[in-house]
Design an enzyme around this catalytic site. Structure first.
Site, mmCIF file in Angstrom:
data_model
loop_
_atom_site.group_PDB
_atom_site.id
_atom_site.type_symbol
_atom_site.label_atom_id
_atom_site.label_comp_id
_atom_site.label_asym_id
_atom_site.label_seq_id
_atom_site.Cartn_x
_atom_site.Cartn_y
_atom_site.Cartn_z
ATOM 1 N N GLN A 165 0.845 -1.190 0.000
ATOM 2 C CA GLN A 165 0.000 0.000 0.000
ATOM 3 C C GLN A 165 0.883 1.244 0.000
ATOM 4 O O GLN A 165 1.758 1.362 0.851
ATOM 5 C CB GLN A 165 -0.851 -0.026 1.269
ATOM 6 C CG GLN A 165 -1.830 1.089 1.402
ATOM 7 C CD GLN A 165 -2.476 1.082 2.789
ATOM 8 O OE1 GLN A 165 -1.771 1.214 3.790
ATOM 9 N NE2 GLN A 165 -3.756 0.904 2.852
ATOM 10 N N GLY A 166 0.657 2.141 -0.936
ATOM 11 C CA GLY A 166 1.503 3.336 -1.046
ATOM 12 C C GLY A 166 0.727 4.617 -0.814
ATOM 13 O O GLY A 166 0.419 5.345 -1.761
ATOM 14 N N SER A 200 4.261 -1.541 4.079
ATOM 15 C CA SER A 200 4.332 -2.884 4.676
ATOM 16 C C SER A 200 4.459 -3.913 3.561
ATOM 17 O O SER A 200 3.747 -3.822 2.554
ATOM 18 C CB SER A 200 3.062 -3.205 5.456
ATOM 19 O OG SER A 200 2.866 -2.279 6.485
ATOM 20 N N GLU A 238 -10.135 -0.863 5.402
ATOM 21 C CA GLU A 238 -9.004 -1.151 6.282
ATOM 22 C C GLU A 238 -9.402 -0.972 7.752
ATOM 23 O O GLU A 238 -9.176 -1.830 8.580
ATOM 24 C CB GLU A 238 -7.838 -0.224 5.934
ATOM 25 C CG GLU A 238 -6.597 -0.480 6.767
ATOM 26 C CD GLU A 238 -5.384 0.285 6.266
ATOM 27 O OE1 GLU A 238 -5.565 1.331 5.649
ATOM 28 O OE2 GLU A 238 -4.263 -0.190 6.517
ATOM 29 N N GLU A 285 -5.144 9.241 17.083
ATOM 30 C CA GLU A 285 -5.454 10.668 17.311
ATOM 31 C C GLU A 285 -6.310 11.173 16.140
ATOM 32 O O GLU A 285 -7.307 11.886 16.347
ATOM 33 C CB GLU A 285 -4.161 11.506 17.407
ATOM 34 C CG GLU A 285 -3.346 11.288 18.672
ATOM 35 C CD GLU A 285 -2.416 10.074 18.582
ATOM 36 O OE1 GLU A 285 -2.423 9.385 17.533
ATOM 37 O OE2 GLU A 285 -1.701 9.804 19.552
HETATM 38 C C1 LIG Z 1 3.377 -1.072 11.319
HETATM 39 C C2 LIG Z 1 3.060 0.030 10.341
HETATM 40 C C3 LIG Z 1 2.676 -0.300 9.061
HETATM 41 C C4 LIG Z 1 2.405 0.703 8.129
HETATM 42 N N1 LIG Z 1 2.114 0.329 6.845
HETATM 43 C C5 LIG Z 1 1.878 1.277 5.914
HETATM 44 C C6 LIG Z 1 1.630 0.909 4.554
HETATM 45 O O1 LIG Z 1 1.625 -0.276 4.201
HETATM 46 N N2 LIG Z 1 1.443 1.882 3.646
HETATM 47 C C7 LIG Z 1 1.455 3.204 3.987
HETATM 48 O O2 LIG Z 1 1.247 4.022 3.113
HETATM 49 N N3 LIG Z 1 1.706 3.600 5.272
HETATM 50 C C8 LIG Z 1 1.918 2.667 6.230
HETATM 51 N N4 LIG Z 1 2.201 3.037 7.532
HETATM 52 C C9 LIG Z 1 2.316 4.469 7.857
HETATM 53 C C10 LIG Z 1 1.180 4.997 8.703
HETATM 54 O O3 LIG Z 1 -0.012 5.059 7.975
HETATM 55 C C11 LIG Z 1 1.630 6.384 9.221
HETATM 56 O O4 LIG Z 1 2.704 6.150 10.109
HETATM 57 C C12 LIG Z 1 0.521 7.116 9.929
HETATM 58 O O5 LIG Z 1 -0.470 7.532 9.022
HETATM 59 C C13 LIG Z 1 1.061 8.354 10.693
HETATM 60 O O6 LIG Z 1 1.798 9.177 9.852
HETATM 61 P P1 LIG Z 1 3.267 9.660 10.255
HETATM 62 O O7 LIG Z 1 4.053 8.460 10.664
HETATM 63 O O8 LIG Z 1 3.773 10.503 9.132
HETATM 64 O O9 LIG Z 1 3.076 10.527 11.566
HETATM 65 P P2 LIG Z 1 2.661 12.060 11.659
HETATM 66 O O10 LIG Z 1 1.561 12.352 10.710
HETATM 67 O O11 LIG Z 1 3.913 12.882 11.532
HETATM 68 O O12 LIG Z 1 2.100 12.150 13.126
HETATM 69 C C14 LIG Z 1 2.934 12.192 14.285
HETATM 70 C C15 LIG Z 1 2.018 12.261 15.516
HETATM 71 O O13 LIG Z 1 1.245 13.478 15.491
HETATM 72 C C16 LIG Z 1 -0.147 13.182 15.593
HETATM 73 N N5 LIG Z 1 -0.918 14.103 14.775
HETATM 74 C C17 LIG Z 1 -0.623 14.501 13.500
HETATM 75 N N6 LIG Z 1 -1.596 15.349 13.044
HETATM 76 C C18 LIG Z 1 -2.519 15.454 14.041
HETATM 77 C C19 LIG Z 1 -3.760 16.162 14.181
HETATM 78 N N7 LIG Z 1 -4.252 16.906 13.194
HETATM 79 N N8 LIG Z 1 -4.451 16.020 15.337
HETATM 80 C C20 LIG Z 1 -3.982 15.256 16.343
HETATM 81 N N9 LIG Z 1 -2.801 14.567 16.282
HETATM 82 C C21 LIG Z 1 -2.091 14.664 15.145
HETATM 83 C C22 LIG Z 1 -0.278 11.765 15.046
HETATM 84 O O14 LIG Z 1 -1.449 11.148 15.514
HETATM 85 C C23 LIG Z 1 0.991 11.121 15.571
HETATM 86 O O15 LIG Z 1 0.819 10.700 16.912
HETATM 87 C C24 LIG Z 1 2.483 2.076 8.494
HETATM 88 C C25 LIG Z 1 2.855 2.419 9.798
HETATM 89 C C26 LIG Z 1 3.141 1.406 10.722
HETATM 90 C C27 LIG Z 1 3.566 1.806 12.104
#
Ligand SMILES: Cc1cc2nc3c(=O)[nH]c(=O)nc-3n(C[C@H](O)[C@H](O)[C@H](O)COP(=O)(O)OP(=O)(O)OC[C@H]3O[C@@H](n4cnc5c(N)ncnc54)[C@H](O)[C@@H]3O)c2cc1C
Length: 386
Positions: free
Chosen positions: A125-126, A160, A243, A370
């Site tokens: 998934q991208g 993933s 999902e 969140e």
């Molecule tokens: C095990 C695992 C598998 C994954 N697999 C995939 C995959 O296959 N494909 C893919 O595309 N992605 C994947 N992801 C990525 C995942 O979707 C992102 O990590 C997630 O959407 C959070 O984005 P970020 O890591 O950029 O954190 P950020 O967006 O930088 O957030 C950091 C923190 O700030 C909080 N935050 C940010 N904005 C707000 C707001 N407006 N209000 C309140 N809190 C906020 C977030 O909740 C988080 O706690 C995976 C992640 C994990 C851990």
């Protein structure tokens, strides 16, 4: 909602149970986040498909059995009870598959679904990019139309299974003048296309199934577009709903963990901290609540209803339940909780630590909790936007 199974549903359960008893590998497979384990799991998907068990609720012409969502739940219950392997192609079967069914052309469905069901093509998934995680509408990877191709540039991250998968689905900015969720298009990209570079990312446990993917003038035929151009957000939101809402995490997974937790507590009841008794009981009750809630959702869907923003409630519930169950197990284990599966005298104990490490990610992937709480506040509770 009537919770009595029909004779047909009971017969279906018996058939699933018998097939799994005969076919589930006796030795656990390696993790699908390793190359060797990935291949083993692909073989398992092939084996499931020979019995037409890999996507039971899909139409027969695409490799399924055309059974109801309720039978799918029964299948999942039996699957977890049998201790069958994790599903390496869950991104395909549970997320992209239903999206293709809704938005795909007949040619796309015929091309992709059977190979997904057989494990011949495993999907990543991208969505996420370095600056577009929670704020997914900030996506910057572009797809420029050039004749009958899209030319893709940019980067995706946290894919993933991306390190070993065959294909990636994602959304890309096709209108260079667009902002936020406008001007994005859902595109299916073969990961071996020229201009695509896949770089594994090591996880906390040292395995490298995760990947970041770079696109450098990668060319993809226009026929790989899913849904209309510039309407990719709507298609992606449907995928995200599958999902969070239903398909990715069936209750059987948590019922199974809760059952093991209760057995584990009983085996250690003499020495266990009595305060943990409550936590164990709560875990079991919450797993049952999630199950009943899912049965309710399924019966609504089968009568023509939809899930919508409630998917966010489900996502928070299953991810926090999983974490609490594993935390309780580790508390029961005391100092032995630190034993990994690889420790010589760990026995089955190491599974709890492995499970805990994965459960830590539950509140993050599929959209952080969140963000799900924001969705609930705005769309279900109708609170003002902060
Ligand atoms: C095990 C695992 C598998 C994954 N697999 C995939 C995959 O296959 N494909 C893919 O595309 N992605 C994947 N992801 C990525 C995942 O979707 C992102 O990590 C997630 O959407 C959070 O984005 P970020 O890591 O950029 O954190 P950020 O967006 O930088 O957030 C950091 C923190 O700030 C909080 N935050 C940010 N904005 C707000 C707001 N407006 N209000 C309140 N809190 C906020 C977030 O909740 C988080 O706690 C995976 C992640 C994990 C851990």
């Amino acid at each position: 909602m009537d919770l009595t199974y029909t004779a047909e549903e009971q017969a279906f359960r018996q058939e699933v149970r018998a097939w799994l008893e005969a076919h589930v590998p006796k030795t656990p497979l390696k993790s699908f986040d390793t190359r060797a384990g990935f291949q083993q799991h692909r073989e398992w998907e092939r084996s499931l498909n020979t019995g037409r068990w890999s996507a039971v609720n899909w139409p027969v012409e695409y490799g399924g059995r055309g059974v109801t969502l309720l039978q799918w739940l029964i299948f999942e219950e039996e699957y977890y009870r049998a201790g069958a392997p994790g599903r390496v192609n869950q991104n395909g079967i549970f997320l992209l598959g239903p999206t293709l069914m809704e938005f795909g052309t007949p040619e796309q469905k015929a091309r992709y679904l059977p190979r997904m069901a057989s494990g011949e093509e495993v999907w990543a998934q991208g969505w996420s990019e370095p600056n577009a995680g929670s704020d997914m509408a900030a996506i910057r990877a572009t797809a420029r139309k050039d004749g009958d191709h899209y030319v893709i540039n940019g980067q995706k991250t946290w894919c993933s299974r991306g390190a070993f998968a065959d294909w990636l689905f994602g959304i890309f900015r096709t209108d260079p003048n667009s902002e936020r969720h406008h001007g994005l298009t859902f595109i299916l990209v073969p990961l071996d296309a020229p201009g695509v570079t896949v770089r594994p990312i090591a996880q906390l446990d040292g395995e490298t199934g995760f990947a970041e993917v770079f696109f450098d003038d990668a060319r993809v035929p226009v026929e790989n577009r899913l849904g209309p151009e510039n309407q990719g957000w709507k298609v992606a939101m449907a995928t995200a709903g599958f999902e969070r809402g239903l398909m990715l995490r069936s209750p059987a997974r948590y019922q199974n963990t809760a059952r093991k937790l209760v057995e584990f507590y009983r085996a250690h009841a003499d020495t266990a901290d009595p305060c943990l008794r409550d936590a164990v009981a709560r875990a079991w009750l919450n797993a049952e609540s999630y199950t009943l809630n899912t049965y309710w959702t399924v019966s609504r869907l089968m009568s023509g209803g939809s899930i919508g923003a409630e998917a966010s409630l489900n996502k928070i519930f299953w991810s926090e339940l999983d974490l609490h169950m594993h935390e309780t197990a580790l508390a029961l284990l005391g100092p032995r909780a630190e034993l990994t599966r690889a420790a010589p005298d760990a026995g089955n104990i190491g599974d709890w630590l492995d499970g805990f490490l994965f459960a830590l990610a539950g509140p993050i992937y599929a959209g952080t909790n969140e963000i799900q709480r924001n969705v609930i506040a705005e769309r279900l509770l109708k609170l003002p936007k902060g």
